[in-house]
Design a protein around this motif. Structure first.
Motif, PDB file in Angstrom:
ATOM      1  N   TYR A 127       0.848  -1.182   0.000  1.00 34.68           N
ATOM      2  CA  TYR A 127       0.000   0.000   0.000  1.00 34.68           C
ATOM      3  C   TYR A 127       0.886   1.237   0.000  1.00 34.68           C
ATOM      4  N   SER A 128       0.637   2.120  -0.985  1.00 35.89           N
ATOM      5  CA  SER A 128       1.417   3.344  -1.105  1.00 35.89           C
ATOM      6  C   SER A 128       2.903   2.978  -1.141  1.00 35.89           C
ATOM      7  N   ASN A 129       3.708   3.504  -0.220  1.00 33.73           N
ATOM      8  CA  ASN A 129       5.148   3.201  -0.214  1.00 33.73           C
ATOM      9  C   ASN A 129       5.509   2.155   0.834  1.00 33.73           C
ATOM     10  N   MET A 130       4.501   1.372   1.282  1.00 35.87           N
ATOM     11  CA  MET A 130       4.736   0.370   2.322  1.00 35.87           C
ATOM     12  C   MET A 130       4.488  -1.036   1.793  1.00 35.87           C
ATOM     13  N   ALA A 185      -4.297  -7.555   6.521  1.00 36.48           N
ATOM     14  CA  ALA A 185      -5.110  -6.451   5.995  1.00 36.48           C
ATOM     15  C   ALA A 185      -4.644  -5.168   6.665  1.00 36.48           C
ATOM     16  N   TYR A 186      -4.704  -4.067   5.918  1.00 39.56           N
ATOM     17  CA  TYR A 186      -4.198  -2.785   6.432  1.00 39.56           C
ATOM     18  C   TYR A 186      -5.303  -1.746   6.370  1.00 39.56           C
ATOM     19  N   TYR A 187      -5.598  -1.127   7.525  1.00 42.95           N
ATOM     20  CA  TYR A 187      -6.590  -0.065   7.606  1.00 42.95           C
ATOM     21  C   TYR A 187      -5.871   1.270   7.430  1.00 42.95           C
ATOM     22  N   HIS A 188      -6.068   1.872   6.276  1.00 48.07           N
ATOM     23  CA  HIS A 188      -5.295   3.043   5.885  1.00 48.07           C
ATOM     24  C   HIS A 188      -5.495   4.214   6.839  1.00 48.07           C
ATOM     25  N   ALA A 189      -6.745   4.491   7.217  1.00 47.56           N
ATOM     26  CA  ALA A 189      -7.071   5.705   7.980  1.00 47.56           C
ATOM     27  C   ALA A 189      -6.360   5.752   9.329  1.00 47.56           C
ATOM     28  N   GLU A 190      -6.201   4.594   9.973  1.00 46.65           N
ATOM     29  CA  GLU A 190      -5.618   4.570  11.315  1.00 46.65           C
ATOM     30  C   GLU A 190      -4.227   3.948  11.364  1.00 46.65           C
ATOM     31  N   GLY A 191      -3.726   3.483  10.219  1.00 51.77           N
ATOM     32  CA  GLY A 191      -2.394   2.882  10.199  1.00 51.77           C
ATOM     33  C   GLY A 191      -2.301   1.610  11.012  1.00 51.77           C
ATOM     34  N   ILE A 192      -3.361   0.771  10.959  1.00 48.47           N
ATOM     35  CA  ILE A 192      -3.403  -0.467  11.735  1.00 48.47           C
ATOM     36  C   ILE A 192      -3.296  -1.660  10.789  1.00 48.47           C
ATOM     37  N   LEU A 193      -2.397  -2.560  11.105  1.00 48.64           N
ATOM     38  CA  LEU A 193      -2.214  -3.793  10.348  1.00 48.64           C
ATOM     39  C   LEU A 193      -2.856  -4.938  11.112  1.00 48.64           C
ATOM     40  N   ASN A 224      -8.140 -18.122   7.429  1.00 47.13           N
ATOM     41  CA  ASN A 224      -7.613 -18.191   6.071  1.00 47.13           C
ATOM     42  C   ASN A 224      -7.621 -16.858   5.331  1.00 47.13           C
ATOM     43  N   SER A 225      -8.509 -15.945   5.715  1.00 48.14           N
ATOM     44  CA  SER A 225      -8.607 -14.679   4.989  1.00 48.14           C
ATOM     45  C   SER A 225      -9.072 -13.579   5.928  1.00 48.14           C
ATOM     46  N   ILE A 226      -8.573 -12.367   5.691  1.00 52.00           N
ATOM     47  CA  ILE A 226      -8.971 -11.215   6.487  1.00 52.00           C
ATOM     48  C   ILE A 226      -8.993  -9.983   5.591  1.00 52.00           C
ATOM     49  N   LEU A 227     -10.046  -9.176   5.710  1.00 54.21           N
ATOM     50  CA  LEU A 227     -10.206  -7.954   4.928  1.00 54.21           C
ATOM     51  C   LEU A 227     -10.724  -6.860   5.829  1.00 54.21           C
ATOM     52  N   VAL A 228     -10.467  -5.607   5.451  1.00 52.50           N
ATOM     53  CA  VAL A 228     -10.988  -4.482   6.205  1.00 52.50           C
ATOM     54  C   VAL A 228     -11.685  -3.530   5.244  1.00 52.50           C
ATOM     55  N   ASN A 229     -12.860  -3.056   5.637  1.00 50.33           N
ATOM     56  CA  ASN A 229     -13.599  -2.064   4.860  1.00 50.33           C
ATOM     57  C   ASN A 229     -12.990  -0.692   5.140  1.00 50.33           C
ATOM     58  N   GLN A 230     -12.403  -0.082   4.116  1.00 49.10           N
ATOM     59  CA  GLN A 230     -11.710   1.186   4.314  1.00 49.10           C
ATOM     60  C   GLN A 230     -12.672   2.335   4.619  1.00 49.10           C
TER      61      GLN A 230
END
Length: 448
Positions: A127-130, A185-193, A224-230
């Motif tokens: 994500y972005s530069n990460m 999964a990475y939550y962009h708004a709060e910077g939580i992985l 097996n899978s994890i997603l986050v709604n941005q």
């Protein structure tokens, strides 16, 4: 299927730790010969020590609705590719080895690799530069990518962090997962992985502080899978226990609260995908019985309403990617299906079946490719046949496929939605159980 056509069944799989699909060691993979006219002129991998070689490309099948072509195909001599991530024109692949390969879009020209101290890279997220990667030592590496043409990510930290002090070592041990980290999964708004593991737990990491801020047992079996709604930070998880769960944080807190359990599956749920548009929000799940279920979020109540099934795959669905109105599904039956959702009717049409792999399609990644007339996509697939393929897919609007034979008829399947009776769905949908899943069930029964 025509009477003279014999359907090929992929090699039988063996099961390890419920979700590690391995080929029979007696099975061999030798590329078929191909004409020079069908092969693109691709540059060889830049590194002389690269374990990758070119493999035959796949001819496209003409369709008035969708055009696709395999633009690159690479074979890995050793090991299985577990994960793919695409970001800023760069492709990252993780495998059994301790090296993360870096490729250039779209031709898959090798740009180098990242050397790590631990292999079995099961999940990659960019994500972005990460860049985030998970490893055999049950830890996560965080990398920062440069914006130059000669991209070479630099490692920022390892989670949990190592410490030379005994007291901190105990804390680090408590924070670490106890089994493979299968998904992130990475939550962009709060910077939580968020990380999901075969130890049945979910952990939340504050990337900037490099700390584990939450840890809880989420399922009764491997996650097996994890997603986050941005949009709202909701967390979606799936497991071998057959459940899909939805979690939400309370305001001002770090801990997750279980809000919904979607318990419609009778077999392990291997993969999830989210599709969001201004007027709709859909959740897709792929399971070991070969089916793809989907739910639509009600904008008023926030509830997830089961919309139906997407039948077609003969064996286990191992990976899903949703982008725009399309859904790409990879299966143990060696194929990739391309589905298109109609926003008004909520029906799904299977536009094409991409064939070319000779083993289960384990992981997928996709990105948009700008086109003036058609909507273009680049799709990356990795299989247990040890090949990495790149597909260019173009979807033309307002076209309908006119099936003229059994193969084309199979590509225009419409899903069954919640308005149909249960008896009709039971009659219409009869997925073939994954041989790996059947084998496990028989073993469990024998142990009892």
């Amino acid at each position: 299927m025509d009477g003279g056509e014999q359907q090929q069944i992929p090699p039988r799989l063996s099961m390890k730790l419920n979700q590690s699909f391995l080929y029979d060691q007696n099975q061999t993979f030798s590329p078929r010969r191909h004409s020079s006219a069908s092969t693109m002129q691709l540059s060889a991998p830049t590194s002389p020590e690269s374990p990758w070689t070119l493999s035959p490309l796949v001819h496209p099948s003409p369709s008035p609705t969708l055009l696709y072509h395999c633009v690159a195909s690479l074979h890995r001599r050793q090991g299985t590719v577990y994960s793919i991530a695409v970001s800023r024109g760069i492709i990252f692949t993780g495998s059994e080895s301790s090296r993360i390969r870096i490729w250039r879009q779209p031709e898959c020209i090798e740009r180098g690799c990242l050397r790590t101290s631990s292999g079995d890279i099961r999940a990659i997220l960019a994500y972005s530069n990460m860049l985030f990667t998970t490893h055999k030592d049950y830890k996560i590496r965080v990398w920062r990518m440069s914006g130059t043409d000669n991209i070479q990510p630099m490692k920022v930290t390892t989670l949990p962090r190592n410490s030379s002090f005994l007291s901190f070592r105990r804390t680090s041990t408590q924070q670490a997962h106890k089994d493979y980290i299968s998904c992130i999964a990475y939550y962009h708004a709060e910077g939580i992985l968020y990380t999901g593991s075969w130890d049945k737990t979910i952990k939340a990491w504050n990337v900037s502080d490099k700390k584990c801020i939450d840890s809880f047992v989420a399922h009764e079996d491997n996650i097996n899978s994890i997603l986050v709604n941005q949009e709202d930070g909701c967390l979606f998880t799936s497991s071998s226990d057959g459940c899909v769960k939805i979690w939400r944080k309370s305001f001002g807190e770090n801990s997750q609260n279980l809000t919904t359990t979607l318990n419609i599956h009778n077999s392990p749920v291997n993969t999830l995908a989210l599709s969001s548009s201004p007027n709709s929000f859909h959740l897709y799940s792929g399971s070991s019985d070969g089916s793809i279920n989907f739910w639509e979020k009600d904008r008023v109540s926030g509830r997830y309403i089961h919309g139906g099934y997407l039948p077609g795959h003969r064996f286990s669905v191992l990976c899903l990617v949703a982008i725009e109105k399309l859904v790409f599904s990879g299966s143990e039956d060696t194929t990739i299906r391309v589905w298109r959702r109609d926003e008004e009717t909520n029906f799904h049409e299977c536009l094409a079946v991409l064939k070319g792999h000779r083993g289960p399609v384990r992981t997928l990644a996709a990105c948009l490719e700008m086109e003036k007339v058609a909507m273009g996509f680049l799709v990356y697939s990795a299989s247990l046949d040890r090949t990495l393929k790149v597909w260019r897919v173009k979807v033309f609007p307002g076209e309908q496929t006119n099936a003229t034979n059994a193969e084309e008829s199979a590509t225009t399947t419409i899903c069954y939605d919640h308005r149909m009776s249960s008896s009709t769905r039971e009659c219409e949908m009869s997925p073939v159980l994954s041989p790996a899943w059947v084998e496990k069930k028989l073993q469990d029964k024998h142990l009892r």
